[in-house]
Design a protein around this motif. Structure first.
Motif, mmCIF file in Angstrom:
data_model
loop_
_atom_site.group_PDB
_atom_site.id
_atom_site.type_symbol
_atom_site.label_atom_id
_atom_site.label_comp_id
_atom_site.label_asym_id
_atom_site.label_seq_id
_atom_site.Cartn_x
_atom_site.Cartn_y
_atom_site.Cartn_z
ATOM 1 N N VAL A 198 44.053 38.697 42.346
ATOM 2 C CA VAL A 198 43.194 39.426 41.416
ATOM 3 C C VAL A 198 43.340 38.887 39.998
ATOM 4 C CG1 VAL A 198 42.701 41.694 40.421
ATOM 5 C CG2 VAL A 198 43.209 41.494 42.854
ATOM 6 N N SER A 199 44.571 38.570 39.588
ATOM 7 C CA SER A 199 44.790 37.981 38.256
ATOM 8 C C SER A 199 44.073 36.651 38.143
ATOM 9 C CB SER A 199 46.287 37.804 38.008
ATOM 10 O OG SER A 199 46.948 39.049 38.024
ATOM 11 N N SER A 200 44.119 35.851 39.225
ATOM 12 C CA SER A 200 43.459 34.550 39.214
ATOM 13 C C SER A 200 41.945 34.696 39.109
ATOM 14 C CB SER A 200 43.822 33.774 40.485
ATOM 15 O OG SER A 200 43.094 32.579 40.576
ATOM 16 N N LEU A 201 41.382 35.665 39.852
ATOM 17 C CA LEU A 201 39.943 35.905 39.784
ATOM 18 C C LEU A 201 39.521 36.358 38.391
ATOM 19 C CD1 LEU A 201 39.322 37.747 43.185
ATOM 20 C CD2 LEU A 201 38.659 35.408 42.593
ATOM 21 N N GLY A 202 40.350 37.190 37.749
ATOM 22 C CA GLY A 202 40.040 37.642 36.399
ATOM 23 C C GLY A 202 40.068 36.499 35.399
ATOM 24 N N ALA A 203 41.072 35.610 35.526
ATOM 25 C CA ALA A 203 41.158 34.465 34.624
ATOM 26 C C ALA A 203 39.963 33.536 34.833
ATOM 27 C CB ALA A 203 42.473 33.722 34.870
ATOM 28 N N GLU A 204 39.569 33.369 36.096
ATOM 29 C CA GLU A 204 38.430 32.498 36.395
ATOM 30 C C GLU A 204 37.146 33.055 35.798
ATOM 31 O OE1 GLU A 204 35.998 31.771 40.416
ATOM 32 O OE2 GLU A 204 38.082 31.077 40.532
ATOM 33 N N ALA A 205 37.006 34.388 35.836
ATOM 34 C CA ALA A 205 35.809 35.019 35.284
ATOM 35 C C ALA A 205 35.889 35.216 33.781
ATOM 36 C CB ALA A 205 35.580 36.368 35.964
ATOM 37 N N GLY A 206 37.058 34.942 33.192
ATOM 38 C CA GLY A 206 37.225 35.109 31.756
ATOM 39 C C GLY A 206 37.184 36.541 31.311
ATOM 40 N N THR A 207 37.717 37.447 32.129
ATOM 41 C CA THR A 207 37.723 38.858 31.773
ATOM 42 C C THR A 207 39.071 39.486 32.081
ATOM 43 O OG1 THR A 207 36.698 41.009 32.212
ATOM 44 C CG2 THR A 207 36.807 39.472 34.046
ATOM 45 N N TYR A 208 39.425 40.464 31.262
ATOM 46 C CA TYR A 208 40.656 41.222 31.518
ATOM 47 C C TYR A 208 40.337 42.576 32.164
ATOM 48 C CZ TYR A 208 42.840 37.775 28.465
ATOM 49 O OH TYR A 208 43.306 36.598 27.924
ATOM 50 N N GLU A 209 39.061 42.768 32.529
ATOM 51 C CA GLU A 209 38.642 44.051 33.081
ATOM 52 C C GLU A 209 38.564 44.041 34.596
ATOM 53 O OE1 GLU A 209 34.984 45.083 31.237
ATOM 54 O OE2 GLU A 209 35.861 45.314 29.245
ATOM 55 N N LEU A 210 39.022 42.960 35.223
ATOM 56 C CA LEU A 210 39.024 42.909 36.677
ATOM 57 C C LEU A 210 40.357 43.415 37.202
ATOM 58 C CD1 LEU A 210 37.860 42.157 39.399
ATOM 59 C CD2 LEU A 210 38.639 39.806 39.051
ATOM 60 N N PHE A 211 40.321 44.524 37.903
ATOM 61 C CA PHE A 211 41.537 45.061 38.503
ATOM 62 C C PHE A 211 41.144 45.851 39.745
ATOM 63 C CE2 PHE A 211 40.072 48.220 35.502
ATOM 64 C CZ PHE A 211 40.195 49.416 36.190
ATOM 65 N N ALA A 212 42.138 46.187 40.549
ATOM 66 C CA ALA A 212 41.890 46.920 41.783
ATOM 67 C C ALA A 212 43.061 47.839 42.071
ATOM 68 C CB ALA A 212 41.674 45.956 42.951
ATOM 69 N N THR A 213 42.768 48.994 42.644
ATOM 70 C CA THR A 213 43.818 49.887 43.140
ATOM 71 C C THR A 213 43.807 49.817 44.658
ATOM 72 O OG1 THR A 213 42.415 51.854 43.281
ATOM 73 C CG2 THR A 213 43.473 51.399 41.155
ATOM 74 N N VAL A 214 44.982 49.745 45.252
ATOM 75 C CA VAL A 214 45.086 49.566 46.701
ATOM 76 C C VAL A 214 46.297 50.326 47.220
ATOM 77 C CG1 VAL A 214 45.422 47.920 48.585
ATOM 78 C CG2 VAL A 214 44.013 47.276 46.626
ATOM 79 N N VAL A 215 46.162 50.911 48.409
ATOM 80 C CA VAL A 215 47.315 51.434 49.137
ATOM 81 C C VAL A 215 47.299 50.768 50.516
ATOM 82 C CG1 VAL A 215 46.038 53.451 49.974
ATOM 83 C CG2 VAL A 215 48.528 53.469 49.957
ATOM 84 N N PHE A 216 48.456 50.194 50.882
ATOM 85 C CA PHE A 216 48.557 49.473 52.154
ATOM 86 C C PHE A 216 49.760 49.998 52.917
ATOM 87 C CE2 PHE A 216 50.379 45.695 54.448
ATOM 88 C CZ PHE A 216 49.439 45.684 55.480
ATOM 89 N N GLY A 217 49.546 50.259 54.217
ATOM 90 C CA GLY A 217 50.629 50.796 55.029
ATOM 91 C C GLY A 217 50.719 50.108 56.367
ATOM 92 N N VAL A 218 51.921 50.138 56.939
ATOM 93 C CA VAL A 218 52.181 49.589 58.269
ATOM 94 C C VAL A 218 52.735 50.718 59.132
ATOM 95 C CG1 VAL A 218 53.515 47.948 59.630
ATOM 96 C CG2 VAL A 218 52.587 47.268 57.398
ATOM 97 N N ILE A 219 52.034 51.013 60.234
ATOM 98 C CA ILE A 219 52.440 52.106 61.130
ATOM 99 C C ILE A 219 53.190 51.522 62.320
ATOM 100 C CG2 ILE A 219 51.615 53.969 62.611
ATOM 101 C CD1 ILE A 219 49.219 54.270 60.758
ATOM 102 N N ASP A 220 54.418 51.976 62.486
ATOM 103 C CA ASP A 220 55.265 51.544 63.601
ATOM 104 C C ASP A 220 55.327 52.693 64.612
ATOM 105 O OD1 ASP A 220 57.280 50.799 65.347
ATOM 106 O OD2 ASP A 220 58.478 49.841 63.782
ATOM 107 N N VAL A 221 54.601 52.557 65.710
ATOM 108 C CA VAL A 221 54.524 53.627 66.695
ATOM 109 C C VAL A 221 55.868 53.853 67.372
ATOM 110 C CG1 VAL A 221 53.440 54.353 68.856
ATOM 111 C CG2 VAL A 221 52.060 53.254 67.086
ATOM 112 N N ASP A 222 56.552 52.764 67.725
ATOM 113 C CA ASP A 222 57.822 52.891 68.446
ATOM 114 C C ASP A 222 58.864 53.639 67.622
ATOM 115 O OD1 ASP A 222 56.740 51.526 70.573
ATOM 116 O OD2 ASP A 222 57.359 49.562 69.815
ATOM 117 N N ARG A 223 58.922 53.366 66.332
ATOM 118 C CA ARG A 223 59.901 54.016 65.466
ATOM 119 C C ARG A 223 59.369 55.295 64.825
ATOM 120 N NH1 ARG A 223 62.677 48.860 62.257
ATOM 121 N NH2 ARG A 223 63.333 47.719 64.128
#
Length: 708
Positions: free
Chosen positions: A436-461
């Motif tokens: 995301v930082s690279s995409l913002g630098a390429e576009a010449g803007t500091y307004e490119l950002f993203a919020t993300v939540v990522f999870g890994v579900i372990d069924v066995d545990r």
């Protein structure tokens, strides 16, 4: 000086149950004695002559006789006063119109003429003659003149009411029609407003709205309304039932739309060759007027079951109405094109199918913001990792334009690639931060950002490991066998959004069977003039109060948890760790008339084989038949029916593959059974809703199963 009726004393009160005097239901010579007026034979000769004039007149007329201004009127006047007739006959006008008599310009006018003999004329007046004194929308000319007996004394007032040229009323209705059309967004909306107006404004027996299909086939589609057709509030919200025709359709509306010229039939059989049913066959008079729009071809028709001569004012009004409809149809066509393109772009970047696992049930929902014309940056994904675990993600890239959607696609693809290489959530988000930082630098803007939540579900545990970059905390619905379900927000370090200095951090929590994990975007809980804490609390309450932990039902509950409109996109992803594996089956439904019957037989056999309770089978078959019919009517394509049976509930979904090039709103009121289907689904199911998909839409319902 004013006096009594022809100087003849009148009875002290009316005879109970007496019928009203007049010629056609207003009374007869031997019936006047049943009112305060007394027998007509006792009246003054001049008064009897005035009464004869009133009763014979086709114009609305009324006599106010004696000091009490007792009422005598004809049939035309009886129609004006509505349910006040026949009780008004022989009664004092001040009592009949008690709620408005003292209003300026009503009773005082009659009383002034009675006292002074001065005539009165008003050319433009809205009279409170209807129920409860409501002003009639029609505009009238009203004249009052003194009535004298054979001695020359004033004994009453003659009131003549005549509707002025209908132009004033029609202009008012046309203005209201234009205002209603200004609020329409889609051709469905335009059709509803146009048909409602045409049916009432022209007092027609049949009206239609026809437009070109907007595709390369050159076909047409038409929607119709019939006088007396039962259309309730729920039905008005449903998509109109369009009838489709070929490019060379011989319908008068199509001929008018193609030629750009209006056609008028005074008497004949204008629909003989194209009649769809007996309603069309009965039409004798028909006007077909083109919309006169540059980007949309179409026509408006108005028909009658009896002969009708089309006057010049009527033709002018029809032409003006069609022009307004044409302008609205052009706006709607542009909106549908822009909206469909934006949403197709948005959904084509989302997963078309979510993985199916034995113990994990997954569902997601995406709703566009209020605007609906711009693609947004919300996204979700779920995929199986090389370790056999399940990766789930929900994010929001800043912006609501095509660029935001394109960047969202880049972020989603990069996240999956990083996770497949190293599934640790903090490592995945750290790598994504660099992108995301690279995409913002390429576009010449500091307004490119993203919020993300990522999870890994372990069924066995029986656990889930999560990392968040400035995103709202996930919600988990705990469902233990010992107590009531509860919902709690997970304590996941939020950190900064991607692109503005994310610092890796993770949190691992228990995820036992029976629990459901819910990831959501801020559009779910944020509303204007409401605090964020209020939205979060409402979401938790709705999730905890849900009938079951089924992910599709929870997605629907989450999107409806906080009342009020949102201008942001809404994305929800839910994963349930089922207590026991469920059984599932599917059927491809062809686009043919026998399809609903085939679905009923298949579903009954399948659920019987699975030993489902008969009460559940009956309700499920009925609801599925309605949904299948709906899909075939509106999408016009093959459909897919899927059933999933768990120990707790039966879930049935019907998906169509209609084109997304036209507007598709994620609403739960799109059933087409003219109001009946909507009531059936609400009555027979425990939860239901609609989900837009990349290639169509899915309508589903859930029925809780009784314990064995």
């Amino acid at each position: 000086m004013p006096g009594t009726v022809g100087r003849v004393p009148t009875p002290a009160g009316p005879v109970p149950g007496a019928r009203a005097p007049g010629t056609a239901g207003v009374g007869g010579p031997d019936e006047w004695h049943g009112t305060r007026l007394g027998p007509r034979e006792s009246w003054d000769v001049a008064v009897r002559a005035a009464v004869e004039i009133v009763l014979a007149s086709p114009a609305p007329m009324a006599l106010h006789l004696g000091d009490e201004l007792l009422l005598i009127y004809n049939d035309a006047y009886a129609e004006l006063i509505g349910d006040r007739h026949p009780r008004a006959v022989g009664q004092p006008a001040a009592e009949v119109f008690a709620e408005v008599w003292q209003t300026s310009g009503v009773g005082d006018v009659v009383e002034h003429t009675y006292r002074t003999g001065e005539p009165y004329l008003e050319r433009q007046v809205a009279l409170p003659l209807g129920p409860a004194g409501e002003l009639d929308q029609a505009v009238y000319l009203r004249a009052c003149s003194a009535v004298r007996d054979s001695r020359g004394d004033i004994c009453g007032v003659l009131s003549v009411v005549a509707e002025t040229s209908p132009a004033t009323r029609q202009l008012q209705e046309l203005s209201e029609f234009a205002a209603a059309l200004s609020g329409t967004l889609t051709l469905d909306d335009v059709a509803r407003v146009a048909l409602r107006y045409a049916l009432t404004a022209f007092d027609a027996d049949r009206v239609t709205f026809t437009v070109d299909d907007g595709g390369s086939t050159g076909g047409w589609r038409m929607v119709r309304r019939i006088r007396g057709e039962l259309v309730d509030e729920a039905d008005e919200r449903l998509p109109p039932l369009w009838r489709r025709g070929p490019a060379d359709w011989a319908a008068p509306a199509v001929r008018s739309a193609g030629s750009g010229r209006a056609s008028y039939t005074d008497d004949g059989q204008p629909l003989r060759d194209v009649a769809a049913d007996r309603h069309d066959e009965k039409i004798r008079a028909l006007a077909a007027v083109p919309l006169r729009a540059s980007a949309v071809r179409g026509a408006l028709t108005v028909g009658y079951r009896s002969a009708h001569a089309w006057s010049a004012p009527e033709r002018a009004l029809l032409s003006a109405s069609a022009e307004l409809v044409g302008q609205a149809a052009e706006r709607a066509r542009r909106f549908e094109t822009q909206h469909g393109t934006a949403q197709l772009l948005q959904r084509s970047m989302l997963p078309e199918n979510l993985p199916g696992l034995p113990r994990l049930r997954i569902a997601a929902r995406y709703d566009p913001g209020v605007d609906g014309n711009a693609a947004g940056g919300d996204f979700y994904d779920a995929f199986v990792l090389p370790t056999g675990e399940l990766g789930v993600v929900l994010g929001d890239v800043a912006g609501h334009d095509v660029q935001a959607a394109a960047r969202m696609g880049q972020v989603r693809a990069a996240l999956r690639a990083l996770a497949l290489n190293d599934p640790r959530p903090d490592h995945v988000l750290a790598g994504l931060d660099h992108l995301v930082s690279s995409l913002g630098a390429e576009a010449g803007t500091y307004e490119l950002f993203a919020t993300v939540v990522f999870g890994v579900i372990d069924v066995d545990r029986e656990r889930v490991t999560l990392a968040s970059a400035g995103h709202p905390a996930p919600l988990i619905r705990r469902c233990s066998s010992a107590g009531e379900p509860r919902a709690e927000y997970l304590q996941v370090p939020a950190g900064a959004p991607l692109g503005v200095g994310y610092r890796p951090a993770t949190s691992t929590v228990a995820f036992p069977p029976g629990d459901t994990l819910l990831l959501f975007s801020d559009g779910v809980v944020e509303r204007r003039r409401q605090g964020l804490s209020h939205g979060l609390a409402r979401l938790a309450e709705s999730v905890a109060a849900a009938h079951s932990g089924d992910p599709r039902a929870l997605c629907a509950a989450a999107t409806a948890a906080v009342p009020g409109a949102t201008e942001d996109d809404v994305a929800v992803l839910a994963v349930e760790y089922a207590l026991r594996p469920s059984r599932s089956a599917r059927m491809e439904v062809p686009a043919e008339p026998t399809a609903p019957s085939r679905v009923r037989h298949w579903l009954t056999a399948q659920l019987t084989e699975w030993r489902v309770a008969e009460s559940v089978i009956g309700a499920a078959v009925l609801c599925t038949s309605e949904l299948t019919t709906n899909a075939l009517l509106h999408a016009g394509t093959a459909a897919r029916v899927e059933i999933d049976l768990s120990p707790e509930r039966l879930l049935v979904s019907v998906a169509d593959s209609g084109s997304r090039g036209t507007v598709t709103r994620a609403r739960t009121d799109t059933l087409s059974s003219r109001g009946r289907g909507l009531g059936l689904i609400e009555e027979l199911s425990d939860a239901w809703g609609t989900d837009p998909t990349v290639r169509g839409s899915t309508v589903w319902f859930e029925i809780l199963t009784p314990p064995e």
